[in-house]
Design an enzyme around this catalytic site. Sequence first.
Site, mmCIF file in Angstrom:
data_model
loop_
_atom_site.group_PDB
_atom_site.id
_atom_site.type_symbol
_atom_site.label_atom_id
_atom_site.label_comp_id
_atom_site.label_asym_id
_atom_site.label_seq_id
_atom_site.Cartn_x
_atom_site.Cartn_y
_atom_site.Cartn_z
ATOM 1 N N LEU A 75 -16.976 -32.280 -11.552
ATOM 2 C CA LEU A 75 -17.901 -31.250 -12.026
ATOM 3 C C LEU A 75 -17.249 -29.873 -11.963
ATOM 4 O O LEU A 75 -16.204 -29.690 -11.335
ATOM 5 C CB LEU A 75 -19.179 -31.304 -11.173
ATOM 6 N N PRO A 76 -17.867 -28.860 -12.604
ATOM 7 C CA PRO A 76 -17.194 -27.555 -12.721
ATOM 8 C C PRO A 76 -17.037 -26.778 -11.409
ATOM 9 O O PRO A 76 -15.999 -26.165 -11.193
ATOM 10 C CB PRO A 76 -18.086 -26.773 -13.690
ATOM 11 N N THR A 79 -12.913 -29.394 -8.173
ATOM 12 C CA THR A 79 -12.283 -28.364 -7.352
ATOM 13 C C THR A 79 -13.378 -27.417 -6.883
ATOM 14 O O THR A 79 -13.961 -26.689 -7.685
ATOM 15 C CB THR A 79 -11.216 -27.600 -8.150
ATOM 16 N N LYS A 116 -5.428 -27.843 -2.228
ATOM 17 C CA LYS A 116 -5.469 -27.431 -3.638
ATOM 18 C C LYS A 116 -5.492 -25.904 -3.781
ATOM 19 O O LYS A 116 -4.768 -25.355 -4.597
ATOM 20 C CB LYS A 116 -6.715 -28.034 -4.310
ATOM 21 N N LYS A 170 -10.855 -18.787 -11.238
ATOM 22 C CA LYS A 170 -11.801 -19.534 -10.397
ATOM 23 C C LYS A 170 -11.111 -20.029 -9.122
ATOM 24 O O LYS A 170 -11.622 -19.858 -8.014
ATOM 25 C CB LYS A 170 -12.376 -20.726 -11.174
#
Lengths: 294, 294, 294, 294
Positions: free
Chosen positions: B65-66, B96, B171, B246
């Site tokens: 998902l975003p 992420t 990450k 982001k």
Amino acid sequence: MSKIAFIGLGHMGLPMARNLLKAGHELKVYDLVQEAIDELAAEGAKAARDARDAVAGMQVVITMLPASKHVEGLLLGEGGLLESITTGSLVLECSTIAPDSARKVHAAAKARGIEMLDAPVSGGTAGAAAGTLTFMVGGDAAALEKARPLFAAMGKNIFHAGPDGAGQVAKVCNNQLLAVQMIGTAESMALGVANGLDPTTLAEIMRQSSGGNWVLERYNPWPGVMLNAPASKDYDGGFMAELMAKDLGLAQETAQHSLSSTPMGALALQLYRLLLKQGKGKKDFSVVQKLFTE
Amino acid sequence: MSKIAFIGLGHMGLPMARNLLKAGHELKVYDLVQEAIDELAAEGAKAARDARDAVAGMQVVITMLPASKHVEGLLLGEGGLLESITTGSLVLECSTIAPDSARKVHAAAKARGIEMLDAPVSGGTAGAAAGTLTFMVGGDAAALEKARPLFAAMGKNIFHAGPDGAGQVAKVCNNQLLAVQMIGTAESMALGVANGLDPTTLAEIMRQSSGGNWVLERYNPWPGVMLNAPASKDYDGGFMAELMAKDLGLAQETAQHSLSSTPMGALALQLYRLLLKQGKGKKDFSVVQKLFTE
Amino acid sequence: MSKIAFIGLGHMGLPMARNLLKAGHELKVYDLVQEAIDELAAEGAKAARDARDAVAGMQVVITMLPASKHVEGLLLGEGGLLESITTGSLVLECSTIAPDSARKVHAAAKARGIEMLDAPVSGGTAGAAAGTLTFMVGGDAAALEKARPLFAAMGKNIFHAGPDGAGQVAKVCNNQLLAVQMIGTAESMALGVANGLDPTTLAEIMRQSSGGNWVLERYNPWPGVMLNAPASKDYDGGFMAELMAKDLGLAQETAQHSLSSTPMGALALQLYRLLLKQGKGKKDFSVVQKLFTE
Amino acid sequence: MSKIAFIGLGHMGLPMARNLLKAGHELKVYDLVQEAIDELAAEGAKAARDARDAVAGMQVVITMLPASKHVEGLLLGEGGLLESITTGSLVLECSTIAPDSARKVHAAAKARGIEMLDAPVSGGTAGAAAGTLTFMVGGDAAALEKARPLFAAMGKNIFHAGPDGAGQVAKVCNNQLLAVQMIGTAESMALGVANGLDPTTLAEIMRQSSGGNWVLERYNPWPGVMLNAPASKDYDGGFMAELMAKDLGLAQETAQHSLSSTPMGALALQLYRLLLKQGKGKKDFSVVQKLFTE
């Protein structure tokens, strides 16, 4: 075999000169520190009384000095060494200096019929000793071909960066990027460890991913991740933070010349100056890790 | 072969689900966009009416998902999807998101007897299509071993970063470093070219020297240096600048949590936001080069 | 005269409550620290057993808490204090918190028929004691008029910043700018002194010139330039560096919300975090001077 | 009344010379642009054929030139103008140049028995026309007393910054701080407006609070907040961004000399260079606002 005058026998110059000697070249050497001259003389070099004496009758002159002012002071102006160098000789100026300074020396050499290359190195004292330096060379391609065997006796990678001064430009660009990714690596290491990651695991993940870089391959700034890296030896040895600050200063001088915007490079310089203020200038430049951990 | 619910079929999720299908797994898929469901249904997946329908009777649930709010919104709280997932199932949360969000989901899953891994990916849409993604996995090592064949169907490198949330931490650390060295590379490229160097020559010198990094190996930001890089295609394709912004925002959120100082990472975020202001958010993140050249 | 519940009697809240008492208002006070309650009770306030007891039957509720999570934790959710506050009351939420948190509280208060203002202050503990605080107020203008006499008992400048949350936005904007010019002033002071200038002379020149700012007027960071400034008292007293780091963190959270680029503000936060790492978080925020001098 | 040679009749020099004329002094003027000479000659100045002609027989020499290289080129070296200036004269060097350059000129003047002051100005073309400039003066205090009436004819505030070069140091410190707070103000304005505040309200709150500074008093960068500020005239007039970039470059040159760390000042320079790249160098320096809004 060439007849070479070698001027500047410091931490870098001395092992470079030694490698030329080993390769069978005839060297006449000079430095302000007599011990350095004596050390090489004991290994077969001729000892010069002064710089002028060193270059007399030589075909090649190599200089390895601390900064722009020393290079300009030695070579340029009335009574400068260029006046004593034989026409038709080749000067390999291996110091790391401002591109503008290098171009001034190029112009003055050309005016006297002397070929010159700006040829700063990277690889540090370890690379100088092992003969594995990288040379970034600016100037005429044909002159580079003549000089290649000499560079090859001292180094491994020899790049023709472009015209007069281009060696210096390539060096400051590379070292600015190195500083940025050293600091970037140190930040990400500290961020990950502060959030629960094992430093060796994180280092390995980034090394194999899109964060991969030379620092993660060879020179991890977190103590204990790489046993041979300066970080694991209390940041001793390697490439001193104050020399990185010098190179970042040259990068900013170069950026001023072209009005280039380099926000990361500029910030890197300021962070290294904070380290110098803290008395860490003689430590390896990976000591920047400590800014983020203590 | 596993019975898998796959929720979130966007630019990344759809090709990931397709690779699982190809590997012979049974998939039931759901997305808010019906076309995405239909596309995979035509290739053999079962179409779910909603997320609850997707997970009914499944052993494995994969979510892609975003952002944090979508993941928390879907899985947590009263009526959240975790309530509908069979006890003993395995959830692979591949979005992420903030490490803190991931840890909340871990805790909620544990409370219901569901195994979970946070497993964000890198490699972009190209890696998702080719099945060469990198997975950075946080959570229990035994759960990772169970999930390994599924990760292997979608990716190439599978790292166990550490305990719950560690995949997300790894990450953001990696992507922060990537952004820093992308900008650092772009600055040095612009500085060198503005001072007379050929971009391809400079790129090659730095790539082979201590400035070497993943950007110089695969993704040079200067147009024309690498014909397959987004820079040579008007910065189209690749990893969008707004997605890098982001991820850098997540890095700052993580740094806020640990009060870590990340001057380079923070500056990188601000520079990407300048790009977004200039309308370049949909371009590949190497478009940061343009800040320094136009 | 109003009947006021005052919750949160820390370094700021206690002297603020005392000023309301002195102005003749009836106060019922609560804090997690019993000593604080006792201290005010000895001066005429009523002591509450808990927060719910404090607000029972009161027309006005003032809260002064450390951070967003405390405010949300106290007021919102099932069993939150808003459920116990009389409809038609006025809540003055004076904590410095994220604008988004403030807006959540506004919405929840409105839903229960309670008027609310977000009204963070500046002026520090000295201003709280002297009753000279600045209030930056977000919310309904009519509500502000009702509250004005109460604000006036605690402060001097009362600004209506705009709608719900605007008080918090104004506060983070102001404090971000304050941090930037504190650091900017410290940099210029250090640069001038390192190049031979007398600090008092330089400070005076900049104060009267286009570099003039509040820091140079009231709060010079160089020891000895202003005898009453924290810098002249080993950076004790004043506004703690860790509180400035908190406010700069709120600014970044606000910037993330609007995707605003704030390179100076972001850098200021990172530099304050370096100071915190160095153990200087409890010193006055002008201690940033030491980054550049030692 | 003094006999004054005035060399350098640009945007600043011309109105400064005019004010000296109005005050009744005898002027002989020179510039590379004949029109500028003619303009002042029409107002009563004597026109010089060249710089040497201008200084012949004069007691005072004032120079107002673009940069270090022009000042050094004019005054120093063999055939330099210092050789033509009468011993015992007073040189007021009003250009904004590097402190090191100023010190070179001081030393050379002293060697020839000429008194010199470095006296850079602030206040822009408007201040030059109105005779309200600020002079920051380095050099001998007694010489400053002699020069005071001349400075007073051109300016309002006259500061003795310290010994030789101190005027230049004070100027770069002040202008670095000005740039930092201009950018800091622009960031906070953009952040506040993006989060719903009215720009005029926010500007007023910060002006009266601890964020207060010269920019908020006189020179708000948000269009429409101050009708007379360049921001409200499409950023025309005022102090050009490219001149601010020049001054920030001098600050970095000065910081390099003392190895001072100035992270905010360095970042300010890089942001101004981004503006120059965008073709905004001729706009007023408050145009930096646009970086954060468009």
